[in-house]
Scaffold this active site. Structure first.
Site, PDB file in Angstrom:
ATOM      1  N   ASP A 217      -7.607 -34.564   8.858  1.00  0.00           N
ATOM      2  CA  ASP A 217      -6.656 -35.457   8.178  1.00  0.00           C
ATOM      3  C   ASP A 217      -5.221 -35.047   8.492  1.00  0.00           C
ATOM      4  O   ASP A 217      -4.345 -35.887   8.673  1.00  0.00           O
ATOM      5  CB  ASP A 217      -6.871 -35.435   6.658  1.00  0.00           C
ATOM      6  CG  ASP A 217      -7.813 -36.549   6.216  1.00  0.00           C
ATOM      7  OD1 ASP A 217      -8.568 -37.056   7.067  1.00  0.00           O
ATOM      8  OD2 ASP A 217      -7.803 -36.907   5.019  1.00  0.00           O
TER       9      ASP A 217
ATOM     10  N   ASP B 250      -5.959 -20.995   7.937  1.00  0.00           N
ATOM     11  CA  ASP B 250      -4.599 -21.125   7.388  1.00  0.00           C
ATOM     12  C   ASP B 250      -3.585 -21.179   8.530  1.00  0.00           C
ATOM     13  O   ASP B 250      -2.639 -21.982   8.514  1.00  0.00           O
ATOM     14  CB  ASP B 250      -4.288 -19.998   6.395  1.00  0.00           C
ATOM     15  CG  ASP B 250      -4.804 -18.636   6.837  1.00  0.00           C
ATOM     16  OD1 ASP B 250      -5.594 -18.572   7.802  1.00  0.00           O
ATOM     17  OD2 ASP B 250      -4.412 -17.629   6.230  1.00  0.00           O
TER      18      ASP B 250
ATOM     19  N   ASP C 159     -12.598 -31.225   7.550  1.00  0.00           N
ATOM     20  CA  ASP C 159     -12.188 -32.351   6.706  1.00  0.00           C
ATOM     21  C   ASP C 159     -10.668 -32.314   6.540  1.00  0.00           C
ATOM     22  O   ASP C 159      -9.965 -33.314   6.742  1.00  0.00           O
ATOM     23  CB  ASP C 159     -12.885 -32.181   5.340  1.00  0.00           C
ATOM     24  CG  ASP C 159     -12.739 -33.386   4.436  1.00  0.00           C
ATOM     25  OD1 ASP C 159     -12.102 -34.364   4.860  1.00  0.00           O
ATOM     26  OD2 ASP C 159     -13.243 -33.337   3.306  1.00  0.00           O
TER      27      ASP C 159
ATOM     28  N   LYS D 128     -12.600 -18.608   8.793  1.00  0.00           N
ATOM     29  CA  LYS D 128     -11.889 -17.735   7.847  1.00  0.00           C
ATOM     30  C   LYS D 128     -12.698 -16.440   7.810  1.00  0.00           C
ATOM     31  O   LYS D 128     -13.149 -15.976   6.750  1.00  0.00           O
ATOM     32  CB  LYS D 128     -11.807 -18.440   6.482  1.00  0.00           C
ATOM     33  CG  LYS D 128     -10.906 -17.773   5.460  1.00  0.00           C
ATOM     34  CD  LYS D 128      -9.430 -17.910   5.760  1.00  0.00           C
ATOM     35  CE  LYS D 128      -8.621 -17.155   4.711  1.00  0.00           C
ATOM     36  NZ  LYS D 128      -7.209 -16.988   5.106  1.00  0.00           N
TER      37      LYS D 128
ATOM     38  N   TYR E 278     -20.196 -28.435   1.289  1.00  0.00           N
ATOM     39  CA  TYR E 278     -20.415 -29.792   0.767  1.00  0.00           C
ATOM     40  C   TYR E 278     -21.886 -30.069   0.477  1.00  0.00           C
ATOM     41  O   TYR E 278     -22.208 -30.995  -0.250  1.00  0.00           O
ATOM     42  CB  TYR E 278     -19.897 -30.852   1.758  1.00  0.00           C
ATOM     43  CG  TYR E 278     -18.392 -30.882   1.897  1.00  0.00           C
ATOM     44  CD1 TYR E 278     -17.574 -30.038   1.152  1.00  0.00           C
ATOM     45  CD2 TYR E 278     -17.780 -31.756   2.775  1.00  0.00           C
ATOM     46  CE1 TYR E 278     -16.210 -30.059   1.288  1.00  0.00           C
ATOM     47  CE2 TYR E 278     -16.401 -31.789   2.914  1.00  0.00           C
ATOM     48  CZ  TYR E 278     -15.625 -30.924   2.170  1.00  0.00           C
ATOM     49  OH  TYR E 278     -14.257 -30.947   2.314  1.00  0.00           O
TER      50      TYR E 278
END
Ligand code: NAD
Length: 358
Positions: A249, A221, A245, A189, A138
């Site tokens: 959520d 994942d 992020d 990851k 980001y």
């Protein structure tokens, strides 16, 4: 203690009013807070032409903590990036070095039915997701959209984490796990991304300082799948900005309503910005039906982390449990046959529960 209050846009001012009501209700029990209001987000664009005006940033720097509502609205969706309300929040996090985002996700008593998952999967759920907030893809440079020699356009962003950035968020993860269930799951990851290979190495090194915490690693994942398959296997999850992020959520959906979930964004000196995880909810703004509990619980986190007033924080949390057990529901929580209460009625009920010593 000096609190900067930034209600923002949409339902932000409505839910902040209730949280302030609850904080004020603790004054007889000895809580002393000085509050100063400041504009941020869309309202700051309207009034000052800047989603984070200099005086707001100055106040934020001078305060012990920030209580934040929400920013944004459809009116600003086509504005240039620097004029978008969300930039106010992003800049505030960056300017204040608020690198650690803590999002508890727990099922409050009586709210199991509001979850999308079966009660036997989520009953008693209580997890904490810690997301790194000021690094990663980001913020990494270079980024942009360029035109290739072929004439085709290409978008690109850069995922970056330095060792020190990883170490400091890992420490927040271990410290948090220490005062909970002593289990930390680091999500990465590392099988595909070099950045997160370094992440895994540094988190593993940091674990040597925390022999009392059991560290595990999980690919993002798999973590996304495990969160809906068996979320109670987790105690504390620590992860980078982008993975956090998304996973936070997802975790919020487990608990039933986005209107229930608080968050804290902390620097390394316990200064923090406290906000509900939801946005400005323009679809319900001004109707007096928003759920204020996420913001009230954010105020409890403010007391816990920035003011070190654990007893007051717990009183608020108990009062929230009390009103939920008593059956009070705002519209987002109400199920068939339940009559929803308004935003202010929910705030009042928490205040009454506090007064009654809940
Ligand atoms: P949102 O969280 O505002 O709303 C999503 C849905 O949840 C809506 O149906 C809304 O009515 C409902 N909802 C949210 N909070 C609620 C509450 N307290 N009580 C009851 N229902 C609630 O997300 P969105 O619709 O994607 O975004 C709306 C605006 O908010 C956008 O401008 C977005 O950029 C902004 N936003 C801001 C923040 C922030 O300030 N931190 C976070 C997310 C989105």
């Amino acid at each position: 203690m000096h609190i900067a209050v930034m209600p923002g846009d949409g339902i932000g001012p409505e839910v902040i009013e209730e949280a302030l009501k609850v904080l004020r209700a603790l004054e007889p029990a000895g809580l002393r807070l000085q509050t100063t209001f400041a504009d941020v987000g869309g309202i700051a664009v309207d009034r000052h032409g800047d989603p984070l005006p200099p005086q707001t940033l100055e106040l934020a720097r001078a305060s012990d903590a920030i209580l934040f509502g929400a920013v944004g609205g459809p009116r600003y969706d086509t504005a240039p990036r620097a004029q978008r309300p969300e930039q106010g929040l992003l800049r505030l996090r960056k300017e204040l070095g608020l690198f650690a985002n803590l999002r508890p996700a727990r099922i409050f008593p009586g709210l199991g039915a509001a979850s999308a998952l079966k009660p036997e999967v989520i009953d008693g759920l209580d997890i904490l997701i810690i997301r790194e907030l000021t690094g990663d893809i980001y913020f990494g440079q270079p980024r942009g959209i360029r035109t290739l020699p072929s004439g085709e356009r290409e978008g690109y962003d850069t995922m970056r984490y330095s060792e020190s950035e990883i170490r400091r968020i890992a420490r927040v993860g271990f410290e948090s796990a220490r005062v909970r269930g002593r289990r930390l799951c680091s999500v990465d990851k590392a099988n595909v991304l070099e950045t997160t290979q370094l992440w895994r190495e540094v988190v593993t090194e940091t674990a040597r300082d925390y022999p009392d915490v059991a560290l595990t690693h999980m690919y993002v994942d798999n973590a996304a799948m495990q969160l809906v398959r068996d979320p109670r296997q987790f105690d504390v999850i620590v992860t980078g900005n982008m993975f956090g992020d998304i996973l936070s959520d997802e975790a919020s959906a487990l608990t039933g309503s986005i209107g229930m979930l608080p968050s804290a964004s902390l620097d390394s000196n316990h200064k923090g910005l406290y906000e509900p995880i939801h946005g400005s909810a323009p679809d319900i703004a001004g109707k007096g039906i928003a759920n204020p509990l996420a913001t009230i619980l954010s105020a409890a986190m403010l007391l816990r982390f920035s003011l070190r007033a654990e007893a007051h924080a717990q009183r608020i949390e108990r009062a929230v449990e009390h009103v939920l057990l008593a059956g009070l529901r705002t519209a987002d929580l109400a199920r068939g046959g339940e009559t929803p209460v308004s935003t202010s009625a929910m705030g009042d009920a928490v205040v009454h529960a506090l007064a009654a010593g809940a």
